[in-house]
Design an enzyme around this catalytic site. Structure first.
Site, mmCIF file in Angstrom:
data_model
loop_
_atom_site.group_PDB
_atom_site.id
_atom_site.type_symbol
_atom_site.label_atom_id
_atom_site.label_comp_id
_atom_site.label_asym_id
_atom_site.label_seq_id
_atom_site.Cartn_x
_atom_site.Cartn_y
_atom_site.Cartn_z
ATOM 1 N N GLY A 281 -1.967 1.149 -2.320
ATOM 2 C CA GLY A 281 -0.969 1.205 -1.263
ATOM 3 C C GLY A 281 -1.111 0.023 -0.326
ATOM 4 N N CYS A 282 -0.060 -0.232 0.435
ATOM 5 C CA CYS A 282 -0.056 -1.415 1.306
ATOM 6 C C CYS A 282 -1.097 -1.311 2.409
ATOM 7 C CB CYS A 282 1.335 -1.643 1.884
ATOM 8 S SG CYS A 282 2.095 -0.194 2.650
ATOM 9 N N TYR A 283 -1.123 -0.189 3.125
ATOM 10 C CA TYR A 283 -2.134 -0.023 4.170
ATOM 11 C C TYR A 283 -3.537 -0.064 3.564
ATOM 12 C CZ TYR A 283 0.943 1.413 8.048
ATOM 13 O OH TYR A 283 1.861 1.454 9.071
#
Lengths: 341, 341, 341, 341
Positions: free
Chosen positions: C146-148
């Site tokens: 995921g991006c985070y």
């Protein structure tokens, strides 16, 4: 004075509620929702009204007429038509921020709004409340103008009334912030789509065009259709119109026409020669600022007209009409400060 | 192929450097600053070029001519005039992104730029490189068009070339992001001033107007002065022109003229009837997207022209001219992707 | 090499398609939608892909496996679970940008995603593809982080791996642009709501937290739960994490740990001592930029980690995993330029 | 009551002037500039004050003391030191929005402001006017707190005063809009640089840190240095602090401490359990909204504190102190409405 407000959850309604709460002549603002809705406190419906427990009640015309002196409708197109009839029949004072009763001709309404028009008799009883040019005093049903219409008509009024331009040459390049599109979610106002972008929409098809034409023809029956472009800006509040027309007048004549027309209008500021308004100078206020630039080479006048679409273009003008109706001071409740910076 | 670039620290220069680094025909990009400057690594001059140690050297014409095949000037108005003479005298190939050599008439230059013009002989030797309509192949001094001029000329070309409009009725309502104003600090581009705002500037006085007129008159000597409004937008990249003119043509004729004019232009996309471009669809690319809307009631054609001012309006068009000059593929180094979303 | 892509209409899918089109090892990108969808050209589904007539076909696993070498899923949570089974069963290579197969423990998945988990066997077969720390080479099912999680793990890796901080003191204050929330309309991403605003959401409840914890525990099993705050920014692209932890190390030790860890990572740039990254310097690129600031008074290290959430945080990292899987150059298809300015 | 205002051309001064004009107890606001300046009308100095001809006069202490009841300084750091002495010597009431007299220790001033400190005697005579916790009533020199200090101290007060947290664990991740940086042009606030970006600055070095520490130590002398990060946001108005600390208290205890502390504070709104403030809900108002989130797994409390930096963080708090000094109603002149939407 007690007033009723239907539609506080919409952007115009939110701003109108803020203005009415601070209005020196208003004791109580009662809030109403759709007759079928459940009562709920304002803070539950609009989270930014932190701590405001005022109840939004289901609309009941009898209750309103018994307890209030006037009702504001800040409802979506079509909803006022549905709800306003008992008030019209009772000749109870209404200020309507929606577009439902602005057009006197039902066919025009249906053509531009793609909805059935209200009853013809009601339409004709309605008063188009462009506050600088009409007087709401003797009218029980006041149709508050649209935001684009306000910016455009105030920018064109001196030119059209005094026949200073070729009316067939009018071009309005209008730009609006996203609050004009309201709370309803849409792809065009999704942040990832709107930000760092410009989007045209409803070119020559915006529903404010017919009310502009209706009023222009009051001033000069010979004005033909105008070119009207609408662009969505990556900002929230404000409308800027750049208005072009061919003219035989001189720069001095043009500026004098504006200065004279608005000499007694506390909310229209005609900027000095050589100065054009910025959008933000009016945000948060009820002002319409107008700048005029004449191009002697092309014989074209450029008028730049800026307003806060939710104040002068909606709630603020509604308060102007409210003040006129009851004979209050023109600026009562409207001494607002611009957002700086 | 080795190329030189003067002015990498400005916005156009930064983008041009990025494009040249990825250009399949370019082996080395040498960077130069003002002859009086001290050498410094690029990363020290422009912090976003993280880790790029390429040296920005003081400009030395002899060094450039000995080691490079062409020089790009991405310098401010006035600076190219100061630095380009040795290259012009040696007939060494130059692509100049500044406005210094775009106008063939020195008096016009002085009137609009408020600066002394370059030598007349040099001006007349210069080629105005509007890439879709001229061919840089046989020209050693290529004056790359201005950003507003590019968007405007591509939007007007079919109409003017084919005499489809009344040229006295042309109105250009042009809007630009802040990157067009460059790196120089100014109140109008201070964030607190620009954000949530629209500001007009240089109305009918923008220095791109004379190059637009010069080119329009090549296409139709009868075109008189145009009305040209420039507005600063609260966004960084992109220009949108809304262009209006009176026409006797039909919607089909108008659309056909655009489709035909740009049939072989890989970087101009004429949108289907009924579709108007958004600004962001071209940001990051070398495209100019054009949408045409005809209003049969007002006999007005609206052309919406959008470009990325730093790519198609500056660095990208410079690469188009570079490709033309050396006979490379038209799209070499320019297969860029739009910023989505 | 031919690849399949499911989900081109979402933001990650759009960017992934752009990257794959320019990838030197990819001949064809076939686009697929839901098996029940109707075929339609890309330009009809995503208007910004102007003129791209590539057909989005209904997904058919047999067709994909017969014609392509790998399939990318850029689909919403839950959709990959529904569609990936035939590929898993056939051991056909998959790179999955969704969160469905990132967590090896089905109970954890259900707790954080509020959905039924995929089959346990499939989960355990899946490889968490944090490209700097794992090697996708021998794994047929790659769960792209995921991006985070990407921004956070790259910012914490040297500190946790080398036991330089008190793991109980980790606080991650993460901020993201709106593109991280995707195309789905929501009040929090309505322009009038988002602009000029900051909104926290899912504090300590974001579904990327468990994948961060899962990976941190691989590096140091003693790391307890972390504090993780997520804030929505009024911008479109990019994530910035400010990460805090108590440390006994010196500034030099901390910086050395980062420099060493990422010495061979082409996409992680450790900034010099005293320099912290800005968000925009990575937008448009596959870089993660890391800045380290040590406060000797509070014995706190601050790590600032920035990525483009759609590139390094999604599509770009997927291409990194693709390159690893097939043994291509690490930077193939990823030599992207930052958006400047 | 007549008041004097020095520094109306800065952002805090502009907002303060707007507030004072509408204050029910203020008859006249006299405007002053530097003693060496030329008189000029306000509209010439700040173009957005359209039509306001109020003269900005060169400051003359004798004139002020003869005609006004109090003077506000909304001047830059260093300027108040230069101008305030005659007022201090005469014990004439001053409310000072600058940082010059906030720190009682001259060495601390010099260390953080990199300027010579005012005279020690004057510093010690000064009263730090954090309006919720001090009473300006008996103090002739009121140092109005800094914007970051206000948001931070209001967010930490209940925790520190009631010893609910480990003071060595305090971390403040503070974010501000660009108006906090004032009117002065700078690269970091150039629109093309700021927009779509986040930039950290003065990490652990912001000049508001010592005034925060000075006040925290009044509440609990054992509080050590705090970690304080400042980030510039791409928006104009508002500060959001996310404040973290380790705690042994329960969620209920934490929330109760806030509710009790601010029970009688009309401008601090403690949000219900489970609700965190958005930045925009306070913009345009004098509110500080506080949300509390307790993480039972990490034993960390997160306090989110939001203010309008120019109102509660500057001009509004100055009016609070003005009201306290003269014994006016706490909310006089401060019943402002939030910018919605």
């Amino acid at each position: 004075m007690n007033v009723a407000l239907v539609g506080v959850t919409g952007y115009s309604g939110m701003v109108l509620y803020q203005l009415l709460q601070q209005h020196p002549e208003v004791a109580t603002v009662r809030l109403f929702g759709h007759p079928d809705s459940q009562p709920q406190p304002l803070m539950a419906a609009v989270s930014n009204f932190i701590g405001d427990q005022t109840l939004i009640e289901p609309l009941d015309a009898a209750v309103v007429m018994a307890s209030c002196d006037l009702i504001f409708f800040a409802t979506s197109a079509g909803v006022t038509t549905e709800l306003a009839t008992p008030f019209i029949e009772a000749d109870f004072p209404v200020i309507d921020l929606s577009g439902d009763y602005r057009l006197q001709d039902p066919e025009t309404f249906t053509k531009w709004y793609h909805k059935p028009a209200p009853a013809t008799a009601a339409l004709q009883q309605s008063h188009y409340g462009l506050a600088e040019f009409t007087d709401a005093a003797r009218h029980n049903y006041i149709a508050n103008p649209g935001c684009y219409a306000t910016a455009t008509l105030l920018g064109l009024a001196p030119l059209v009334q005094q026949h200073l331009i070729n009316p067939a040459s009018i071009i309005v390049d209008a730009k609006s912030g996203t609050s004009g599109a309201g709370k309803k979610l849409a792809t065009s106002t999704h942040f990832s789509q709107t930000d760092e972008n410009l989007q045209l929409y409803k070119v020559n098809q915006h529903q404010h065009i017919p009310e502009i034409m209706q009023q222009l023809k009051v001033w000069d029956a010979s004005v033909p259709a105008i070119q009207f472009t609408t662009t969505l800006l990556p900002l929230v509040r404000g409308i800027m119109d750049t208005i072009y027309a061919k003219t035989d007048a001189t720069a001095e004549q043009l500026h004098a026409a504006f200065a004279e027309t608005y000499a007694d209008s506390p909310f229209v500021r005609v900027l000095p020669v050589g100065q054009l308004p910025t959008l933000k100078e009016v945000v948060g206020t009820n002002y319409c600022d107008l700048g005029i630039s004449y191009n002697p080479v092309t014989h074209t006048v450029l008028v730049v007209s800026v307003i806060d679409n939710l104040v002068k273009g909606a709630a603020g003008q509604a308060v102007q009409n409210f003040n006129q109706y009851f004979g209050f001071s023109a600026t009562a409740g409207l001494q607002l400060t611009a957002v700086m910076p």
